[in-house]
Design a protein around this motif. Structure first.
Motif, PDB file in Angstrom:
ATOM      1  N   PHE A  40      30.079  39.441  27.992  1.00  0.00           N
ATOM      2  CA  PHE A  40      29.998  38.305  28.924  1.00  0.00           C
ATOM      3  C   PHE A  40      28.744  37.472  28.657  1.00  0.00           C
ATOM      4  N   CYS A  41      27.595  38.127  28.552  1.00  0.00           N
ATOM      5  CA  CYS A  41      26.334  37.396  28.397  1.00  0.00           C
ATOM      6  C   CYS A  41      26.294  36.615  27.092  1.00  0.00           C
ATOM      7  N   TYR A  42      26.837  37.180  26.032  1.00  0.00           N
ATOM      8  CA  TYR A  42      26.825  36.506  24.730  1.00  0.00           C
ATOM      9  C   TYR A  42      27.576  35.172  24.812  1.00  0.00           C
ATOM     10  N   TYR A  43      28.780  35.208  25.382  1.00  0.00           N
ATOM     11  CA  TYR A  43      29.606  33.997  25.376  1.00  0.00           C
ATOM     12  C   TYR A  43      29.206  33.010  26.471  1.00  0.00           C
ATOM     13  N   MET A  44      28.616  33.503  27.544  1.00  0.00           N
ATOM     14  CA  MET A  44      28.191  32.612  28.617  1.00  0.00           C
ATOM     15  C   MET A  44      26.783  32.068  28.405  1.00  0.00           C
ATOM     16  N   ILE A  89      32.436  28.401  31.688  1.00  0.00           N
ATOM     17  CA  ILE A  89      32.388  27.952  30.293  1.00  0.00           C
ATOM     18  C   ILE A  89      33.759  27.535  29.793  1.00  0.00           C
ATOM     19  N   VAL A  90      34.782  27.638  30.656  1.00  0.00           N
ATOM     20  CA  VAL A  90      36.137  27.295  30.211  1.00  0.00           C
ATOM     21  C   VAL A  90      36.631  25.986  30.824  1.00  0.00           C
ATOM     22  N   ARG A  91      35.804  25.348  31.644  1.00  0.00           N
ATOM     23  CA  ARG A  91      36.165  24.055  32.228  1.00  0.00           C
ATOM     24  C   ARG A  91      34.878  23.307  32.568  1.00  0.00           C
ATOM     25  N   ASP A  92      35.018  22.024  32.896  1.00  0.00           N
ATOM     26  CA  ASP A  92      33.866  21.231  33.309  1.00  0.00           C
ATOM     27  C   ASP A  92      33.422  21.695  34.691  1.00  0.00           C
ATOM     28  N   ASP A  93      32.234  22.228  34.784  1.00  0.00           N
ATOM     29  CA  ASP A  93      31.743  22.827  36.020  1.00  0.00           C
ATOM     30  C   ASP A  93      30.335  22.299  36.289  1.00  0.00           C
ATOM     31  N   THR A 109      29.856  27.963  40.066  1.00  0.00           N
ATOM     32  CA  THR A 109      30.904  28.407  40.989  1.00  0.00           C
ATOM     33  C   THR A 109      31.481  29.767  40.609  1.00  0.00           C
ATOM     34  N   CYS A 110      30.870  30.447  39.648  1.00  0.00           N
ATOM     35  CA  CYS A 110      31.442  31.704  39.153  1.00  0.00           C
ATOM     36  C   CYS A 110      30.493  32.874  39.438  1.00  0.00           C
ATOM     37  N   GLY A 111      31.056  33.974  39.896  1.00  0.00           N
ATOM     38  CA  GLY A 111      30.263  35.162  40.181  1.00  0.00           C
ATOM     39  C   GLY A 111      30.950  36.413  39.664  1.00  0.00           C
ATOM     40  N   PHE A 112      30.185  37.483  39.516  1.00  0.00           N
ATOM     41  CA  PHE A 112      30.698  38.734  38.962  1.00  0.00           C
ATOM     42  C   PHE A 112      30.983  39.760  40.061  1.00  0.00           C
ATOM     43  N   CYS A 154      36.089  40.567  30.297  1.00  0.00           N
ATOM     44  CA  CYS A 154      35.377  39.965  29.172  1.00  0.00           C
ATOM     45  C   CYS A 154      36.321  39.514  28.059  1.00  0.00           C
ATOM     46  N   PHE A 155      37.421  40.256  27.857  1.00  0.00           N
ATOM     47  CA  PHE A 155      38.362  39.895  26.800  1.00  0.00           C
ATOM     48  C   PHE A 155      39.202  38.678  27.206  1.00  0.00           C
ATOM     49  N   GLY A 156      39.558  38.622  28.490  1.00  0.00           N
ATOM     50  CA  GLY A 156      40.309  37.469  28.984  1.00  0.00           C
ATOM     51  C   GLY A 156      39.496  36.195  28.914  1.00  0.00           C
ATOM     52  N   LEU A 157      38.187  36.301  29.178  1.00  0.00           N
ATOM     53  CA  LEU A 157      37.320  35.122  29.100  1.00  0.00           C
ATOM     54  C   LEU A 157      37.281  34.572  27.677  1.00  0.00           C
ATOM     55  N   VAL A 158      37.130  35.451  26.703  1.00  0.00           N
ATOM     56  CA  VAL A 158      37.086  35.009  25.307  1.00  0.00           C
ATOM     57  C   VAL A 158      38.428  34.401  24.896  1.00  0.00           C
TER      58      VAL A 158
END
Length: 328
Positions: free
Chosen positions: A26-30, A44-48, A52-55, A74-78
């Motif tokens: 998560f940290c690498y890609y975010m 990181i997948v839309r204009d934000d 607005t995102c939390g874990f 983490c795999f779904g995010l990538v």
């Protein structure tokens, strides 16, 4: 000459998580250094424009987008980030962390494990409904008395984990559906009707049923629809209705069984768009004993609240009477 007979490993979740943690991925890609409970991050997948995102952790670590309701491991995010398949996402992670080369595996900097202490906190600053807001709800047959019954509030401001997330303006009304408490955390579903996208965010569990607390003890028929607004429109017409937490979810087996014991007939009444029809067909495969219906597309209304707005109370009552006559 030295020959290298090393074969590329089979890339699986288990293989990746042997060398990495979910936090590290998560940290690498975010582009963040660590995950902090209660802190919000930009998607990181839309204009934000605002975080607005939390874990949260539920067996696995998930990132929840409160603006869209989407959740990713983490795999779904990538997969979403690269717009690729699940298996392509696994390989992308292996490439980015040099896990195809055994010599580099001990050089990875592992991010500390995230400790989740509970669900995110949503709070609202209430305000009185304006006349314009009440007139907007009346288009769907929903009165102030019904709003009070279903614990719907007008929001002046909304806070996520004590951070200001949204404020009401003339061009952006905000309504909060209060769903009770869980472990002393208020459960809210926040509705932005004036937005064209990202119209909801919530901290409610997936199993929550909207309108459940307002149902009668018993009845001849129960409608399972797709939104709280439709529940309230149907309630204004004297029809018991509830809705899953999302249009892409359905009631749990235990909840459905309990409702079957209370109501003689159960009708699934989703939107007539492609998403609504698709999920009704999916539900029907698992529950053929239920009754299924939708508004014919010729009317130009995808759901009962839109139909009420377009045709008024009497024609909506006649539509329902016609359905009862031919199906129930």
């Amino acid at each position: 000459m030295k020959l290298n007979f090393e074969f590329e490993p089979q890339i699986t979740e288990e293989y990746l998580l042997h060398y990495l943690t979910e936090e590290t991925i998560f940290c690498y890609y975010m582009g963040i250094s660590k995950i902090v409970k209660g802190k919000l991050f930009n998607s990181i997948v839309r204009d934000d424009k605002k975080p607005t995102c939390g874990f949260f952790r539920k067996a696995r670590l998930y990132l929840k987008d409160f603006a869209t309701g989407d959740c990713y491991d983490c795999f779904g995010l990538v997969s979403r980030l690269y717009k690729c398949s699940y298996y392509s996402a696994l390989r992308q992670i292996a490439i980015d962390f040099n896990l195809l080369n055994s010599a580099s595996k001990d050089k990875i900097q592992i991010v500390p494990k995230f400790k989740d202490k509970g669900r995110s906190k949503i709070q609202i600053e209430m305000q009185d409904f304006s006349n314009e807001q009440l007139d907007w709800w009346k288009q769907f047959g929903i009165t102030k008395a019904i709003l009070d019954k279903y614990r719907v509030f007008s929001c002046k401001s909304v806070f996520i984990n004590d951070n200001l997330s949204a404020q009401c303006t003339k061009k952006c009304n905000i309504y909060g559906y209060y769903m009770g408490k869980e472990k002393n955390i208020e459960l809210w579903r926040i509705y932005f009707p004036d937005r064209s996208s990202y119209r909801f965010f919530s901290n409610t569990p997936a199993s929550l049923v909207q309108g459940y607390d307002q149902l009668p003890e018993k009845g001849k028929a129960l409608v399972i629809t797709k939104s709280m607004k439709d529940c309230m429109t149907l309630s204004s017409l004297g029809i018991a209705a509830c809705a899953p937490n999302s249009e892409t979810l359905f009631l749990t087996e235990s909840t459905l069984s309990e409702l079957k014991s209370r109501f003689k007939k159960i009708v699934v009444f989703y939107d007539n768009d492609l998403t609504g029809i698709e999920f009704m067909n999916k539900i029907k495969r698992n529950h053929p004993e239920l009754i299924y219906t939708w508004i014919p597309r010729k009317f130009g209304a995808k759901d009962i609240s839109d139909y009420y707005k377009a045709f008024g109370r009497e024609k909506t009552k006649n539509l329902i009477k016609s359905f009862i006559k031919h199906v129930l």
